[in-house]
Design an enzyme around this catalytic site. Structure first.
Site, PDB file in Angstrom:
ATOM      1  N   HIS A 139       0.830  -1.212   0.000  1.00  8.64           N
ATOM      2  CA  HIS A 139       0.000   0.000   0.000  1.00  8.64           C
ATOM      3  C   HIS A 139       0.863   1.261   0.000  1.00  8.64           C
ATOM      4  CE1 HIS A 139      -3.383   2.670   0.886  1.00  8.64           C
ATOM      5  NE2 HIS A 139      -2.556   3.266   1.740  1.00  8.64           N
ATOM      6  N   GLU A 140       1.867   1.293   0.862  1.00  8.81           N
ATOM      7  CA  GLU A 140       2.661   2.514   1.045  1.00  8.81           C
ATOM      8  C   GLU A 140       3.461   2.887  -0.198  1.00  8.81           C
ATOM      9  OE1 GLU A 140       3.094   4.642   3.744  1.00  8.81           O
ATOM     10  OE2 GLU A 140       1.393   3.647   4.726  1.00  8.81           O
ATOM     11  N   SER A 141       3.906   1.884  -0.974  1.00  7.13           N
ATOM     12  CA  SER A 141       4.816   2.156  -2.081  1.00  7.13           C
ATOM     13  C   SER A 141       4.201   1.910  -3.460  1.00  7.13           C
ATOM     14  CB  SER A 141       6.069   1.277  -1.939  1.00  7.13           C
ATOM     15  OG  SER A 141       5.720  -0.092  -2.054  1.00  7.13           O
ATOM     16  N   ARG A 250      -5.260  -1.897   2.464  1.00  5.73           N
ATOM     17  CA  ARG A 250      -4.231  -2.592   3.242  1.00  5.73           C
ATOM     18  C   ARG A 250      -4.745  -3.964   3.679  1.00  5.73           C
ATOM     19  NH1 ARG A 250      -0.494   1.682   5.405  1.00  5.73           N
ATOM     20  NH2 ARG A 250      -1.491   3.674   4.986  1.00  5.73           N
TER      21      ARG A 250
END
Length: 263
Positions: A139-141, A250
């Site tokens: 999710h973050e990247s 997520r």
């Protein structure tokens, strides 16, 4: 540099000064392709090859000992066939691509050895821990495609809470890595923990070999392994995000990762 490749016997070999043979010749070819200068690919590990190895290790944040073991081979793009997560080892290329289908073949192959090495270093060695870690990184990247914040970083200028006290610190220490490391003080702390001068060389946090290690350091240091063991994915999200932004996505990654890792 040659493309990352599976090569179990090569990745498991340890080479040092006075080693000889085809493994040394392959090492020399890969060092030369990476822009270092080991001399001719003659299969003899001499002083010039050792110096090139040390320079390569220094440039990639590795222990600078002049010996070539699994971590240096991985940085050179050589990996052994990874064991499955179910046996407490790393994940496979197929598992990574199944979890992150937007990741290109070449990017996945480049990421895998560094991802597996970082998970081992941070004790992310059970399927539960790996599933939670991979879901958050996905999710973050943007599925490991973005290791540097797209914004300029000007929004962080003057943020003393991030240690940004010098002109230009905002852009200089903007978010980098699969879990965005942000701010001069955080770069300094992470760098000291990993033995790398990230404060002096902040762009290194966006390189695969260092970015994954930073993410592992962040994860372990904030007690996220224990939360993964307890199945508290929601609290992991809060500690990473400061809230619950993107929680549904997520959680979707997490469910798929658990399935892929056969938890």
């Amino acid at each position: 540099m040659p493309s990352p490749s599976l090569h179990p016997s090569l990745a498991s070999s340890t080479l040092s000064l006075n080693s000889r043979g085809p493994e040394v010749a392959e090492l020399q070819r890969r060092l030369a392709a990476a822009g270092f200068a080991p001399g001719a690919a003659d299969g003899q590990f001499g002083a010039r090859t050792e110096a090139a190895v040390r320079d390569f290790q220094r440039a990639h944040g590795l222990t600078v000992d002049g010996a070539v073991g699994p971590r240096t081979w991985a940085a050179l793009g050589v990996q052994a066939e990874p064991p499955t997560a179910a046996t407490g080892g790393g994940i496979s290329l197929q598992q990574l691509q199944d979890l992150m289908p937007r990741l290109s073949d070449s990017r996945a192959a480049a990421c895998l050895p560094h991802l597996n090495a970082a998970m081992a270093e941070a004790d992310i060695t059970t399927p539960q821990r790996q599933a939670a870690f991979l879901a958050q990184l996905a999710h973050e990247s943007g599925e490991l495609r973005f290791f540097e914040e797209i914004a300029s970083g000007e929004a962080y200028e003057g943020r003393k809470d991030l240690g940004n006290t010098e002109p230009g610190d905002g852009p200089r220490y903007k978010g980098r890595g699969p879990i965005q490391l942000t701010g001069r003080s955080n770069y300094r702390t992470a760098g000291r923990a990993l033995g790398i001068d990230l404060e002096g060389n902040p762009t290194r946090a966006a390189d695969l070999d260092i970015g994954f290690r930073v993410a592992g350091w962040y994860w372990k240091g904030r007690g996220l392994n224990a939360l993964a063991d307890a199945g508290d994915f929601r609290e992991i999200t809060r500690r990473i995000n400061g809230g619950f932004n993107g929680l549904a996505q997520r959680e979707a990654y997490h469910r798929l990762a658990l399935e892929l890792l056969s938890v």
